[in-house]
Scaffold this active site. Structure first.
Site, PDB file in Angstrom:
ATOM      1  N   ARG B 301      60.457  18.286  -9.000  1.00  0.00           N
ATOM      2  CA  ARG B 301      59.118  18.683  -9.448  1.00  0.00           C
ATOM      3  C   ARG B 301      58.581  19.919  -8.731  1.00  0.00           C
ATOM      4  O   ARG B 301      58.055  20.829  -9.371  1.00  0.00           O
ATOM      5  CB  ARG B 301      58.140  17.528  -9.234  1.00  0.00           C
ATOM      6  CG  ARG B 301      58.311  16.443 -10.257  1.00  0.00           C
ATOM      7  CD  ARG B 301      57.338  15.313 -10.013  1.00  0.00           C
ATOM      8  NE  ARG B 301      57.524  14.300 -11.056  1.00  0.00           N
ATOM      9  CZ  ARG B 301      56.878  13.150 -11.089  1.00  0.00           C
ATOM     10  NH1 ARG B 301      56.006  12.859 -10.143  1.00  0.00           N
ATOM     11  NH2 ARG B 301      57.070  12.292 -12.054  1.00  0.00           N
ATOM     12  N   GLU B 389      46.522   5.323  -4.393  1.00  0.00           N
ATOM     13  CA  GLU B 389      46.619   6.766  -4.156  1.00  0.00           C
ATOM     14  C   GLU B 389      45.628   7.229  -3.100  1.00  0.00           C
ATOM     15  O   GLU B 389      45.822   8.282  -2.474  1.00  0.00           O
ATOM     16  CB  GLU B 389      46.378   7.509  -5.481  1.00  0.00           C
ATOM     17  CG  GLU B 389      46.730   8.980  -5.446  1.00  0.00           C
ATOM     18  CD  GLU B 389      46.561   9.670  -6.793  1.00  0.00           C
ATOM     19  OE1 GLU B 389      46.415   8.970  -7.818  1.00  0.00           O
ATOM     20  OE2 GLU B 389      46.578  10.909  -6.834  1.00  0.00           O
TER      21      GLU B 389
END
Lengths: 111, 575
Positions: B301, B389
Site C-alpha cells: 500500500r 482504531e
C-alpha cells in the site's frame, strides 16, 4: 450545471417555509453533495443527517426528494428544481432532520 | 436569571449515572459494551451518530485477519511476525501479540453469533492478502463484511439489557477529577441540551482521524475526536505521524452508493492494471524499492501510494489527478463473473469496465497512531481506556491488511472487560465540578455566522491532504503548522451556534476544536521525524534512519502540544 434545491425548513411549531438555493454541480454528483456544498457556500445552519457520505451504508440521509422517500447520497443532482422535505411520517426535529432513531436508542425514549 | 447562552445548553443539564461509559458505537465500541455488560457492569454506549451506523466498521468491505488455521495450518506467532514486519520496527509488541493471540477467539465468537464467515468445504475460508505469509483473512463476502459485522454486534446489543444505547450524543470532554476519568459532558443533538454522564470508567472507541483529509474512506464523523478527548483528559498519544493511505481509492467518475475503496478485491481477482496518462503501466518502475511483493500485488500500500503520487507530480496523472485503473484486458464475461450484480450498480454510475478505465488515487484510510495504552488498554489517566482504531501502537508505522476489524474485536473486548473490572471494584469519583468546564464552554456559545465553519473544515481537510499527506517535506509541514495556528485563531475559544435543535454550526465548532488539536498532533511529530518509515514518507529525508527506531509521544499541557520519544515496547517484561 446548476441545480436549484427547494428545501422545506423549520422546527416543530413553526409554519414550514420553503427556501431555494442554487448550487453548481458536475454530472454524477448526489443530492447530498449539493447539500454539503450549500452549507459551505451559502447557509451552514441547514440541518440534515448523514454519516457515510456516499456508500449508502449508514441509511441516515433518508428524506423526501421530489415527493419520494429516498437517500440523498444516491439520488443524483439534476438541472432545474429538486424539492427536498423531511420524512412526512416521522417527528420533525429541524429542517430535513426527523426522529429516526429507534425509541430505545434515544436519550428520552418517551419524548 | 436570564440564561447567558443562546442554545439549549443554558437549561439545567440532564444527568446520567453508569458504571462504564463507552464513547463510539462502531465495531470496537459495540464489542466493548457487550463485554463490559458480560462482566456485570451497567453500560452506556454513546455515539454522535445513530448507534451502529457511523464509524469505519460498517464501511469496511474487506477481510479480517486471524490465525484460525482453517484454510491452512497457522499459529498466532506467524500472524505476529507479519504484523511486526509491516510495522517497520515501531509496533508495541505486547499490543500486537494481544491482537494476534486473541484474534482467533473473537472470530470464533462472532462465528457463533452467526456473522456468516464465508465457508468452503466445511471450513471458514481464509484468503491471502498482501503482507501475510499464508491465507489468513476471513470475510463474509467481498463487499459486505463490515455491514455483516455491524449487524451481528447490533443484534447482540439489542439483547443485552445492561447496555443503554444513546445515539446523537456528541461528547464534548471527558470529565477528570484528581487526575482520574470520572465521566463526560455531552451535547444532545436533537434537543441542544447538555448532558453530564458519571461513569467509573470511560472507554474511547471513536475510531481514527481520516476525516481530517479531503478524500477518505470513512464516515463523516471520523475527525479524530477521541484523540482530542484523550489529550485534553491528560492521556498521551503515540505514533500520530503515521496515517495510512489506501492507494486506489475511487476518484472519478463520481461513484455513489458504494464504498470508495471497493476496487481492491476486484483488482486482486482480475489483475486490474494501473496506468498513467500515457496509458502505460508504471508499477514496475517503482517495484525495485519493494522486496515484499507477493507476486499478485506488485506493490504494497505505501509504495503504490508513492508510485501514483509521483506519476501525478511528474505530470502523468489522469484528468482528475490520479491514475487509471483498467480492466479492459479482461474478457467481459470474466468481469461479470467476478463483479456479479456490482456490474449493474457500476452501470448506474455510468461505469463500463470493459469499455474504459476508472480513475483512482490515494485516499486516507486508517490511522496507525492513537491513544497510548498499557496491556489493559488503559491510558496513563486511571479510568480512561481506549480500543479499536483509537488505540496507537499495535500496528507501528504501517498496518497489515485485515488487522483493523480484528483489533476492533480484540481491543474492544479487553477494554470493555477491564473497564468493567475497574468499575465494579471502585467508587464513583464523579463530581459536578469535573463537568463544569465543558458545560461552561457549551453555555458560552454565541450566534455567529462568520467565518463559515463548514468551509473552514473543508479548508482544513485540503490543507492536511496537500501538506500533511503521504509525502511530506519540512517546508510543507511548517506551512501546515502555521495554517493550523491561523485557523485556531479564526474559530476562537467561544463556540458558534445557529439554532437550538440539531445545530450543525455548533457541531462544526466542536469538531474543529478537536480536529485542529489532532491536526497539530499529526503535523508536529511528522515534522520532527527526519526519516521515511512506513506510512510516513519525507521527500527531504528518504530512507530509514536507525536512530529513528523510536515512537514519538504527544501530550497536551497548558494549551501546548509536547513531544517526547520512547523506545518501542518489546514483549520482554521490564522491571
Amino acid at each position: 450545471m446548476k441545480a436549484t434545491l427547494a428545501i422545506q425548513r423549520g422546527t416543530p411549531g413553526e409554519a414550514p417555509r420553503v427556501e431555494s438555493f442554487d448550487v453548481t454541480f458536475e454530472h454524477g454528483q448526489s443530492v447530498l453533495d449539493g447539500l454539503r456544498a450549500l452549507r459551505c457556500e451559502i447557509d451552514p445552519s441547514l440541518a440534515f443527517r448523514f454519516s457515510c457520505i456516499n456508500a449508502n451504508a449508514c441509511k441516515e440521509c433518508m428524506m423526501l426528494i421530489d415527493g419520494r422517500v429516498d437517500y440523498a447520497c444516491t439520488v443524483r443532482l439534476k438541472e432545474g428544481v429538486t424539492t427536498l422535505a423531511p420524512l412526512p411520517k416521522k417527528t420533525l426535529i429541524r429542517d430535513l432532520v426527523t426522529e429516526i432513531a429507534p425509541p430505545d436508542e434515544r436519550l428520552w425514549p418517551r419524548l | 436569571m436570564t440564561p447567558v447562552g443562546s442554545n439549549g445548553a443554558a437549561a439545567a443539564p440532564t444527568h446520567i449515572e453508569t458504571d462504564v461509559l463507552v464513547i463510539g458505537a462502531g465495531g470496537a465500541g459495540m464489542y466493548a459494551a457487550l463485554e463490559a455488560a458480560r462482566a456485570g457492569a451497567a453500560v452506556v454506549l454513546a455515539d454522535r451518530s445513530l448507534i451502529g451506523r457511523g464509524g469505519a466498521t460498517v464501511m469496511a468491505q474487506m477481510t479480517v485477519a486471524a490465525a484460525l488455521g482453517e484454510q491452512t495450518p497457522d499459529h498466532w506467532q506467524h500472524h505476529l511476525s507479519d504484523t511486526l514486519a509491516a510495522g517497520r520496527g515501531l509496533c508495541n509488541e505486547r499490543l500486537a501479540a494481544l491482537l494476534c493471540e486473541d484474534g482467533p477467539r473473537r472470530l470464533r465468537e462472532m462465528d457463533g453469533w452467526k456473522v456468516g464467515w464465508a465457508r468452503e468445504d466445511g471450513h471458514i475460508k481464509q484468503a491471502q492478502a498482501p503482507g501475510h505469509d499464508r491465507p489468513r483473512c476471513a470475510y463474509v463476502d467481498f463487499l459486505s463484511t463490515g455491514p455483516a459485522v455491524s449487524r451481528t454486534l447490533r443484534s447482540r446489543l439489542n439483547a443485552a439489557n445492561a447496555v443503554r444505547r444513546i445515539g446523537e450524543l456528541v461528547i464534548v470532554d471527558v470529565a477528570v477529577r484528581d487526575g482520574e476519568a470520572c465521566g463526560a459532558t455531552a451535547l444532545h443533538l436533537p434537543s441542544g441540551h447538555a448532558v453530564t454522564l458519571a461513569a467509573k470508567a470511560v472507554v474511547i472507541a471513536t475510531g481514527g482521524l481520516t476525516g481530517l483529509y479531503r478524500r477518505n474512506s470513512a464516515s463523516s464523523n471520523m475527525g479524530g475526536d477521541g484523540y482530542a478527548l484523550a489529550l485534553r483528559a491528560g492521556a498521551e498519544l503515540i505514533d500520530m505521524e503515521f496515517v495510512q493511505f489506501f492507494p486506489i481509492g475511487h476518484l472519478a467518475p463520481r461513484l455513489v452508493g458504494m464504498d470508495p475503496i471497493m476496487w481492491d478485491p476486484f483488482r486482486y481477482k482480475l489483475g486490474g492494471k494501473l496506468l498513467n496518462s500515457d496509458m502505460r503501466e508504471f508499477e514496475q518502475d517503482y517495484a525495485t524499492r519493494d522486496t515484499r511483493s507477493d507476486g499478485r500485488y506488485v506493490l504494497t500500500r505505501d509504495l503504490a501510494t508513492y508510485a501514483i503520487t509521483r506519476e501525478v507530480e511528474a505530470g502523468r496523472g489522469s484528468p482528475a489527478g490520479g491514475a487509471y485503473l483498467s480492466f479492459q484486458h479482461v474478457p467481459e464475461a470474466e468481469i461479470r463473473g467476478a463483479f456479479g450484480p456490482v456490474v449493474d450498480r457500476l452501470a448506474a454510475n455510468g461505469i463500463d469496465l470493459a469499455e474504459r478505465p476508472v480513475e483512482v488515487a490515494p485516499i486516507a484510510h486508517y490511522h496507525m497512531g492513537g491513544v497510548r495504552v498499557d496491556e489493559t488498554l488503559q491510558a496513563r489517566v486511571p479510568g480512561l481506556y481506549a480500543c479499536g482504531e483509537a488505540v496507537g501502537g499495535a500496528n507501528g508505522a504501517n498496518r497489515l491488511s485485515g488487522n483493523a476489524i480484528t483489533e476492533a474485536f480484540v481491543f474492544g473486548a479487553r477494554a470493555g472487560r477491564n473497564a468493567a473490572r475497574r468499575a465494579l471494584q471502585g467508587l464513583s469519583r464523579w463530581s459536578p465540578e469535573a463537568a463544569a468546564p465543558a458545560l461552561d464552554l457549551l453555555r458560552s456559545a454565541q450566534r455567529r455566522d462568520a467565518p463559515n465553519l463548514a468551509a473552514v473544515i473543508v479548508e482544513l481537510k485540503a490543507l492536511m491532504a496537500d501538506t500533511v499527506g503521504p509525502f511530506r517535506t519540512e517546508a510543507k509541514l511548517r506551512s501546515a503548522a502555521r495554517a493550523i495556528d491561523r485557523l485556531k485563531t479564526e474559530i476562537g475559544e467561544i463556540p458558534f451556534s445557529s439554532a437550538v435543535a440539531f445545530d450543525p454550526v455548533l457541531v462544526d465548532w466542536l469538531d474543529l476544536r478537536n480536529m485542529l488539536l489532532v491536526a497539530q498532533s499529526v503535523t508536529l511529530p511528522a515534522l520532527a521525524r527526519t526519516e521515511s518509515r512506513g506510512a510516513h514518507q519525507r521527500e527531504d529525508h528518504p530512507g530509514l534512519d536507525d536512530n529513528w527506531c523510536v515512537n514519538q509521544l504527544v501530550a497536551f499541557s497548558r494549551g501546548q502540544i509536547q513531544l517526547s520519544r520512547s523506545a518501542p515496547s518489546t514483549r520482554r517484561t521490564t522491571a
